[in-house]
Design an enzyme around this catalytic site. Structure first.
Site, PDB file in Angstrom:
ATOM      1  N   HIS A   1      28.594  49.359  70.864  1.00  0.00           N
ATOM      2  CA  HIS A   1      27.753  49.678  72.074  1.00  0.00           C
ATOM      3  C   HIS A   1      28.322  48.618  73.354  1.00  0.00           C
ATOM      4  O   HIS A   1      27.378  47.489  73.383  1.00  0.00           O
ATOM      5  CB  HIS A   1      26.067  50.415  71.993  1.00  0.00           C
ATOM      6  CG  HIS A   1      25.809  50.531  73.264  1.00  0.00           C
ATOM      7  ND1 HIS A   1      26.827  50.652  74.326  1.00  0.00           N
ATOM      8  CD2 HIS A   1      24.754  51.300  73.238  1.00  0.00           C
ATOM      9  CE1 HIS A   1      26.110  51.681  75.061  1.00  0.00           C
ATOM     10  NE2 HIS A   1      25.011  51.979  74.547  1.00  0.00           N
TER      11      HIS A   1
ATOM     12  N   CYS B   1      23.105  51.054  80.519  1.00  0.00           N
ATOM     13  CA  CYS B   1      24.401  52.064  79.469  1.00  0.00           C
ATOM     14  C   CYS B   1      25.501  52.671  80.339  1.00  0.00           C
ATOM     15  O   CYS B   1      26.694  53.075  79.648  1.00  0.00           O
ATOM     16  CB  CYS B   1      24.414  52.303  78.357  1.00  0.00           C
ATOM     17  SG  CYS B   1      22.473  51.968  77.459  1.00  0.00           S
TER      18      CYS B   1
ATOM     19  N   HIS C   1      28.815  59.776  74.456  1.00  0.00           N
ATOM     20  CA  HIS C   1      28.101  58.808  74.488  1.00  0.00           C
ATOM     21  C   HIS C   1      27.837  58.062  73.125  1.00  0.00           C
ATOM     22  O   HIS C   1      28.122  56.352  72.834  1.00  0.00           O
ATOM     23  CB  HIS C   1      26.575  59.010  75.174  1.00  0.00           C
ATOM     24  CG  HIS C   1      25.467  57.411  75.188  1.00  0.00           C
ATOM     25  ND1 HIS C   1      26.917  56.456  76.380  1.00  0.00           N
ATOM     26  CD2 HIS C   1      24.600  57.044  74.511  1.00  0.00           C
ATOM     27  CE1 HIS C   1      25.304  55.528  76.421  1.00  0.00           C
ATOM     28  NE2 HIS C   1      24.559  55.799  75.686  1.00  0.00           N
TER      29      HIS C   1
ATOM     30  N   SER D   1      84.046  26.366 108.113  1.00  0.00           N
ATOM     31  CA  SER D   1      85.476  26.861 107.736  1.00  0.00           C
ATOM     32  C   SER D   1      85.661  28.972 108.496  1.00  0.00           C
ATOM     33  O   SER D   1      84.793  28.779 108.917  1.00  0.00           O
ATOM     34  CB  SER D   1      86.474  26.801 106.764  1.00  0.00           C
ATOM     35  OG  SER D   1      87.746  27.489 106.826  1.00  0.00           O
TER      36      SER D   1
END
Length: 778
Positions: free
Chosen positions: A425, A252, A385, A682
């Protein structure tokens, strides 16, 4: 004979190999080992020296081969200047998250509105792994992406067969990383060969159990498609990035550990830019079933961080990417926030392999704020967390109170929140998602609500702490917004990152005037969609148009299918973009090379030409000012004055047109458009010669002045005429006294001669029903 230059070598290789992307490895075009050896031998004969047969392996693209063999000096070697503690700038963001979120802007709207991305598992997702009867009772709620299978393989030059073998996490990562670079205003091609590091957090490798279990179905792409390491390596390979390329798995905390590793790499000078990502896809029901049996999952499928009713997690999937640079290297970039410091540690021997260790969390926080040089009591907010578990929340809150809550003045609590309350999560992508949330909150100067907090967890002492239950302005206790982001791996690897706001400066409005809004894609369908999206965005916003135009021109990859609109007013830009969205004005790119400048002859002038450009284009005005002294010295008049009044006599008009053409060429070059060749008709022949460098301006002006004087003398004598007629040279041979001045095409010529002779030819052509028109001269 001199050796061929890079352009000549590229042209030779393109003619030999075919019309392919010059930045794409040649083996992807089907070039075999034997072909590569033969190519090296033939190429050696072309450049005039023997080449190693392994050359194509060392320089695998047309661009690399051409640059190497033309003896082009390589770009100045990157010399890092490491500085301990140097802030790291966040310059770009990308994301794909539950709730239909596909951009940082969409993510912020979702967060600020208190969005909830939890829903049912998409139909058919898990049935690939297990029969329906085995799924009975497995929780089916979580944060899911709308589509994990869709992938624009052709955009990245990946074959359909290889794309099928690729883990969806690899596919999503490629697309989101590209979007993050676009958000940063960094064309991916600008990073080729650079010391750009790729750091990816990824902890799920379920796709391999689908593609590798049946041995008969394994093919040449199965191994790389299933390997976690290839998630980072493929991105480095496709963009030709030469810095570290790592996939990290600490469960995690994977993506926040990836941020820590990137910060260290940037500070050491190992990387000059870093792409940091986290990605997670919930393909299989197996982990969900395991978490359920372990009592980890919330009964209602929602994370409720720090709430009395917290009873577990909801799983989620998605991808986030941040683009990082050392702050000193970010001059000219939009800096969204800075990372002041970070730390990583382990729980060690806690009360079980997956049990958190509060002492380790306290040590982590102290290390992080010490490394950042930030007083913990000055931190306003922590993106925790915050999983919403009965054990994890009290332990985390206790560590935060110990380190950040101590010594705070009353009324200045540490504010807490967790994006897991919105999305679930995201496991390997959880940390980067929290970091994205904090950066967006800093840039908007507002903290979004953390959901599902109704009553404080009775096991938490909230002294010095407060959950952001409702959206609020960022308090800026110290006068500067500061925040921390935490992520804890279930095996004990902990990470914390300290962020600080950086002053933002709104884009300055430019000088006004028409702007070019350039768009490109790999297909007309995508280009139309992008034009429509840009039109809607401009219609709703107020960003200066010149800033948008500059970003599109200079900070985007220019892909093969292109479209552009030119307008000055916002409403006109929006209307023109919507026309482009309807398919009008889209062109294909000629991959053979750069544009060609064509300079017209006399007759293309008009009264008032150049006046608007003098007022609206600094580069044009600067070139006119640079030419003006030369015109005064060689032609006897001011070019600037001539453009600001009615056009003068024949001779001066020709010289003014010549000056106008030189200034237009300088204007295009100032906008980054350099011609591969020039042509002139030209008097345009003289302008072309000057632009090509064959003549200097003074010499070109002398040629033009002599030419104009001779033509003026002819004009003064009178009796001459010119016409364009739809007659071939053979047909005109029947008309003596008429000269062919221009062979315009096999059936069309411009003629000159005595007025009566020219009129006779015009009358003849008209009787035949063909084009015939006298040209104004003099």
């Amino acid at each position: 004979m001199s050796a061929p230059d890079a352009a000549a070598i590229r042209a030779w290789l393109t003619a030999r190999i075919g019309d392919v992307d010059p930045g794409r490895p040649l083996h992807e075009t089907g070039l075999s080992s034997r072909d590569a050896t033969t190519l090296a031998a033939d190429l050696g004969r072309f450049v005039g020296r023997t080449l190693a047969p392994t050359l194509v392996w060392q320089y695998p693209t047309i661009t690399a081969l051409a640059d190497h063999l033309s003896d082009v000096d390589p770009a100045a070697e990157y010399v890092p200047l490491p500085e301990d503690g140097e802030p790291i700038a966040v310059v770009g963001l990308g994301c794909r998250l539950p709730g239909g979120i596909d951009s940082p802007e969409a993510f912020w709207r979702f967060l600020d509105a208190g969005g909830d991305g939890i829903g049912d598992v998409p139909e058919g997702r898990w049935e690939t792994f297990a029969p329906a009867e085995d799924l009975a009772g497995v929780p089916a709620r979580g944060g899911f992406l709308d589509d994990v299978a869709g992938f624009d393989a052709a955009f990245f030059g990946i074959t359909p067969g290889e794309a099928v073998a690729m883990d969806p996490q690899q596919r999503i990562l490629l697309e989101v990383a590209w979007a993050a670079l676009e958000h940063a205003g960094i064309p991916p091609s600008a990073l080729r060969g650079s010391r750009t590091g790729v750091f990816v957090g990824l902890s799920a490798t379920e796709y391999g159990s689908l593609t590798m279990t049946d041995v008969t179905g394994v093919d040449v792409w199965s191994g790389t498609g299933a390997a976690a390491s290839i998630a980072a390596n493929r991105l480095s390979y496709l963009l030709d990035l030469r810095g570290p390329s790592l996939t990290l798995d600490t469960a995690c905390s994977s993506s926040l550990v990836a941020v820590h590793q990137a910060v260290q790499s940037l500070r050491r000078g190992e990387s000059e830019l870093a792409l940091v990502a986290g990605v997670n896809v919930l393909l299989s029901p197996g982990i969900t079933a395991g978490f359920q049996r372990a009592g980890v999952l919330a009964a209602d499928g929602r994370c409720k961080p720090f709430d009395a009713g917290a009873d577990g997690i909801a799983r989620g999937e998605g991808c986030g990417v941040v683009v990082l640079k050392p702050l000193r290297a970010a001059r000219g970039d939009r800096v969204l926030a800075v990372i002041r410091g970070s730390a990583v540690n382990s729980d060690g021997r806690s009360n079980g392999l997956t049990a958190p260790n509060p002492d380790a969390q306290v040590a982590l926080l102290r290390d992080a704020y010490s490394a950042a040089g930030v007083d913990p009591s000055s931190v306003d907010y922590v993106e925790a967390h915050g999983t919403g578990t009965p054990l994890g929340d009290p332990l985390e809150a206790g560590a935060l109170a110990t380190v950040l809550g101590a010594g705070r003045e009353p009324g200045r609590p540490v504010l807490l929140g967790s994006v897991k309350s919105n999305l679930g999560h995201l496991e390997g992508a959880a940390g980067i998602t929290g970091l994205l949330k904090v950066v967006l909150a800093m840039t908007h100067r507002r903290l979004p609500p953390s959901l599902h907090f109704r009553a404080p967890n009775p096991h938490i002492d909230f002294t010095g702490l407060r959950v952001v239950a409702a959206g609020t302005d960022w308090p800026r206790y110290s006068g500067t917004a500061r925040a921390g982001v935490s992520a804890f791996g279930f095996g004990g690897t902990n990470a914390h990152v300290v962020l600080e706001e950086w002053p933002s400066f709104p884009p300055r409005a430019g000088d006004g005037g028409p702007q070019v809004f350039a768009l490109s894609a790999r297909s007309a369908e995508v280009l139309r969609a992008r034009a429509g999206e840009l039109a809607d965005w401009l219609a709703e916003g107020d960003l200066p148009l010149d800033a948008v135009a500059a970003t599109l021109a200079h900070r985007r990859e220019h892909l093969p299918v292109r479209g552009a609109v030119v307008a000055e007013r916002r409403d006109d830009v929006v209307d023109a973009l919507r026309d482009l969205a309807d398919g009008r004005g889209i062109t294909g790119d000629d991959p053979a090379g750069a544009p060609v400048f064509v300079f017209s002859g006399y007759g293309s002038q008009w009264s008032g030409m150049g006046r608007e450009l003098l007022g609206s284009e600094p580069a044009f005005r600067a070139e006119i000012d640079a030419l003006d002294p030369i015109f005064r010295a060689e032609a006897g008049f001011s070019l600037r004055d001539a453009l600001q009044r009615e056009l003068p006599d024949l001779a001066a008009t020709q010289l003014t047109l010549f000056g106008m053409q030189l200034a237009l060429a300088a204007l295009w070059r100032a906008h980054g458009v350099t011609p591969a060749a020039v042509l002139g008709h030209s008097l345009g022949e003289v302008a072309a010669a000057v632009v090509a460098g064959a003549l200097d301006v003074a010499s070109g002006l002398k040629v033009m002045a002599a030419r104009a004087r001779l033509l003026a003398e002819v004009d003064a004598r009178g009796g001459g005429a010119m016409a364009v007629v739809e007659l071939s040279a053979a047909e005109l041979a029947d008309f003596p006294g008429v000269t062919i001045a221009v062979y315009a095409s096999p059936i069309q010529c411009t003629i000159s001669g005595a007025a009566d002779r020219v009129d006779a030819v015009v009358a003849h052509a008209e009787r035949l029903g063909r084009l015939a028109r006298r040209l104004p001269v003099g």
